[in-house]
Every structure is written in C-alpha cells, then in structure tokens.
Write a protein that holds these residues in place. Structure first.
Motif, PDB file in Angstrom:
ATOM      1  N   SER A 110     -18.477  60.930   8.728  1.00 39.67           N
ATOM      2  CA  SER A 110     -17.884  59.661   7.178  1.00 39.67           C
ATOM      3  C   SER A 110     -16.978  59.326   8.161  1.00 39.67           C
ATOM      4  N   ARG A 111     -15.983  59.920   8.064  1.00 42.00           N
ATOM      5  CA  ARG A 111     -14.609  59.830   8.448  1.00 42.00           C
ATOM      6  C   ARG A 111     -14.432  59.307   9.465  1.00 42.00           C
ATOM      7  N   PRO A 112     -14.921  60.085  10.466  1.00 43.17           N
ATOM      8  CA  PRO A 112     -14.346  59.916  12.412  1.00 43.17           C
ATOM      9  C   PRO A 112     -12.886  60.454  12.692  1.00 43.17           C
ATOM     10  N   ALA A 113     -12.136  59.659  12.358  1.00 44.91           N
ATOM     11  CA  ALA A 113     -10.903  59.053  13.112  1.00 44.91           C
ATOM     12  C   ALA A 113     -10.177  59.726  11.887  1.00 44.91           C
ATOM     13  N   HIS A 119     -17.843  80.179   3.799  1.00 47.25           N
ATOM     14  CA  HIS A 119     -17.313  79.928   5.268  1.00 47.25           C
ATOM     15  C   HIS A 119     -18.824  78.414   4.820  1.00 47.25           C
ATOM     16  N   ASP A 120     -20.067  78.829   4.795  1.00 48.25           N
ATOM     17  CA  ASP A 120     -21.423  77.114   5.270  1.00 48.25           C
ATOM     18  C   ASP A 120     -20.619  75.935   4.296  1.00 48.25           C
ATOM     19  N   HIS A 121     -20.121  76.699   3.233  1.00 48.55           N
ATOM     20  CA  HIS A 121     -19.277  75.668   2.207  1.00 48.55           C
ATOM     21  C   HIS A 121     -18.496  74.532   2.355  1.00 48.55           C
ATOM     22  N   ALA A 122     -17.382  75.422   3.627  1.00 45.80           N
ATOM     23  CA  ALA A 122     -16.144  74.832   4.402  1.00 45.80           C
ATOM     24  C   ALA A 122     -16.526  73.998   5.732  1.00 45.80           C
ATOM     25  N   LEU A 123     -17.908  74.727   6.272  1.00 46.84           N
ATOM     26  CA  LEU A 123     -18.150  73.922   7.486  1.00 46.84           C
ATOM     27  C   LEU A 123     -19.447  72.434   7.218  1.00 46.84           C
ATOM     28  N   GLN A 124     -20.033  72.683   6.160  1.00 45.30           N
ATOM     29  CA  GLN A 124     -20.250  71.683   5.673  1.00 45.30           C
ATOM     30  C   GLN A 124     -20.031  70.136   5.422  1.00 45.30           C
ATOM     31  N   THR A 125     -18.847  70.763   4.269  1.00 43.80           N
ATOM     32  CA  THR A 125     -17.711  69.726   3.615  1.00 43.80           C
ATOM     33  C   THR A 125     -17.076  69.125   4.796  1.00 43.80           C
ATOM     34  N   ALA A 126     -16.290  69.870   5.508  1.00 43.71           N
ATOM     35  CA  ALA A 126     -15.854  69.491   6.901  1.00 43.71           C
ATOM     36  C   ALA A 126     -17.058  68.031   8.014  1.00 43.71           C
ATOM     37  N   ALA A 127     -17.619  69.048   7.941  1.00 37.84           N
ATOM     38  CA  ALA A 127     -19.159  68.205   9.344  1.00 37.84           C
ATOM     39  C   ALA A 127     -18.941  67.096   8.356  1.00 37.84           C
ATOM     40  N   LEU A 128     -19.626  67.030   7.159  1.00 37.44           N
ATOM     41  CA  LEU A 128     -19.443  65.432   6.356  1.00 37.44           C
ATOM     42  C   LEU A 128     -18.210  64.673   6.505  1.00 37.44           C
ATOM     43  N   LEU A 129     -18.008  65.391   6.118  1.00 34.78           N
ATOM     44  CA  LEU A 129     -15.715  64.479   7.135  1.00 34.78           C
ATOM     45  C   LEU A 129     -15.968  64.122   7.767  1.00 34.78           C
ATOM     46  N   ARG A 130     -16.499  64.530   8.271  1.00 36.09           N
ATOM     47  CA  ARG A 130     -16.235  64.171  10.255  1.00 36.09           C
ATOM     48  C   ARG A 130     -17.630  62.592  10.474  1.00 36.09           C
ATOM     49  N   VAL A 190      -9.515  60.943  -2.360  1.00 36.06           N
ATOM     50  CA  VAL A 190     -10.442  61.528  -2.850  1.00 36.06           C
ATOM     51  C   VAL A 190     -11.424  61.420  -3.385  1.00 36.06           C
ATOM     52  N   PHE A 191     -12.101  60.113  -2.938  1.00 34.51           N
ATOM     53  CA  PHE A 191     -13.494  59.495  -3.321  1.00 34.51           C
ATOM     54  C   PHE A 191     -14.278  60.563  -2.429  1.00 34.51           C
ATOM     55  N   SER A 192     -13.751  60.784  -0.653  1.00 35.92           N
ATOM     56  CA  SER A 192     -14.288  61.023   0.208  1.00 35.92           C
ATOM     57  C   SER A 192     -14.451  62.699   0.604  1.00 35.92           C
ATOM     58  N   LEU A 193     -12.787  63.202  -0.257  1.00 37.43           N
ATOM     59  CA  LEU A 193     -13.750  64.383  -0.640  1.00 37.43           C
ATOM     60  C   LEU A 193     -14.282  65.604  -1.621  1.00 37.43           C
ATOM     61  N   ARG A 194     -13.986  64.758  -2.627  1.00 36.06           N
ATOM     62  CA  ARG A 194     -15.399  64.774  -3.553  1.00 36.06           C
ATOM     63  C   ARG A 194     -16.806  65.079  -3.060  1.00 36.06           C
ATOM     64  N   GLN A 195     -17.184  63.937  -2.592  1.00 38.12           N
ATOM     65  CA  GLN A 195     -18.910  63.651  -2.452  1.00 38.12           C
ATOM     66  C   GLN A 195     -18.994  64.543  -1.541  1.00 38.12           C
ATOM     67  N   ALA A 196     -18.047  64.325  -0.316  1.00 31.72           N
ATOM     68  CA  ALA A 196     -18.098  65.887   0.588  1.00 31.72           C
ATOM     69  C   ALA A 196     -18.031  67.181   0.097  1.00 31.72           C
ATOM     70  N   ASP A 197     -17.422  67.499  -0.536  1.00 25.95           N
ATOM     71  CA  ASP A 197     -17.838  69.257  -1.411  1.00 25.95           C
ATOM     72  C   ASP A 197     -19.108  69.264  -2.332  1.00 25.95           C
ATOM     73  N   GLU A 198     -19.426  68.281  -3.237  1.00 25.31           N
ATOM     74  CA  GLU A 198     -20.524  67.683  -3.591  1.00 25.31           C
ATOM     75  C   GLU A 198     -21.779  68.114  -2.806  1.00 25.31           C
TER      76      GLU A 198
END
Length: 149
Positions: A46-49, A33-44, A108-116
């Motif tokens: 880096s890629r707000p739109a 749950h925390d990981h999902a929220l953190q990954t999404a927040a980091l993507l928000r 994919v790069f953005s997702l992987r970075q936020a996932d890590e």
C-alpha cells in the motif's frame, strides 16, 4: 532495553516465532512472527516508498516480548527500544500502537489497517531475512542523522 544493532532486532523478531499473536491464542496458525511479516508486506504493497512505515509494521509486535505482562507499557517500551536504531518516526508510530483511537493521519490509518489485516493463516508474506537490507538502510540513515543532531 535499547536495540543498538540490526542483528539484535532480527534476533528479537525471530524470537516472535511460536508466540501467539493474541494473548488468548488468537487466530490459529498466526504467531507474532507471521503477523509482523504480514503487516509489513501489506504496508509494502500500500505504501511502497515508505520504508519507515513498513518497518514500523514489521517491528510493532516486539512489545509483547519486551513487556510480556504489562500491556499498557508495551507500546512505550517497544518505541523506546527501537528509537536508537530506527529513529524518531518509527518510534513515534510504535508508541501509538495499538491505535485504538480514530486515526488522525494517513500513517496511523495505514498501520492500523495493515495490523488488522495481517492475521491470515497461510498468507505468504516472505521471510524475515528479506527485510534485513531495509532495516540496515534505515538504521544507517538514522545513525547519520543522529550524528548531525
């Protein structure tokens, strides 16, 4: 399993609470749950739109719940589950998880970075309810686009 409503998806994401992020226990204090929220927040950040990319980060951990034993099938099962609700782009990106290969595109790069990076105990990434409106918007848009095809 196919997710047909935002409510079903929200329930699945809430069910990620208390499930260790890594099978071996992973980082102390970080569950799916925390990981999902953190990954999404980091993507928000880096890629707000790019709402679809943010939602991919949010929902990518559900594969662990949908397929607890078959690690090789998790990405496929999660991708299939979200396709009717969130569309082909989110599904395609989820199907690429865990992104072990060198990413060929920015998504994919953005997702992987936020996932890590989305595995930090104590990181305040907000609450799941904050994402309901975005989920509803993307689901509604996908529903309209699906009706045209």
């Amino acid at each position: 399993m196919e997710l047909r409503s935002v409510e079903e998806l929200m329930d699945l994401l809430y069910a990620c609470r208390g499930v260790p992020e890594a099978p071996d226990g992973g980082v102390v204090g970080v569950d799916l749950h925390d990981h999902a929220l953190q990954t999404a927040a980091l993507l928000r950040r880096s890629r707000p739109a790019d709402k679809e990319l943010q939602l991919t980060g949010l929902v990518h951990p559900i594969g662990r719940l949908l397929c607890p034993t078959g690690t090789g099938l998790r990405s496929e099962r999660a991708a299939d589950a979200v396709r009717p609700l969130l569309g082909t782009r989110v599904s395609r990106l989820m199907g690429l998880h865990p992104w072990h290969e060198t990413p060929a595109d920015d998504d994919v790069f953005s997702l992987r970075q936020a996932d890590e990076d989305g595995r930090v105990a104590g990181f305040d990434a907000g609450v799941l309810e904050d994402w309901r409106t975005v989920l509803e918007l993307v689901a509604a848009r996908n529903s309209r686009l699906g009706a045209v095809d």
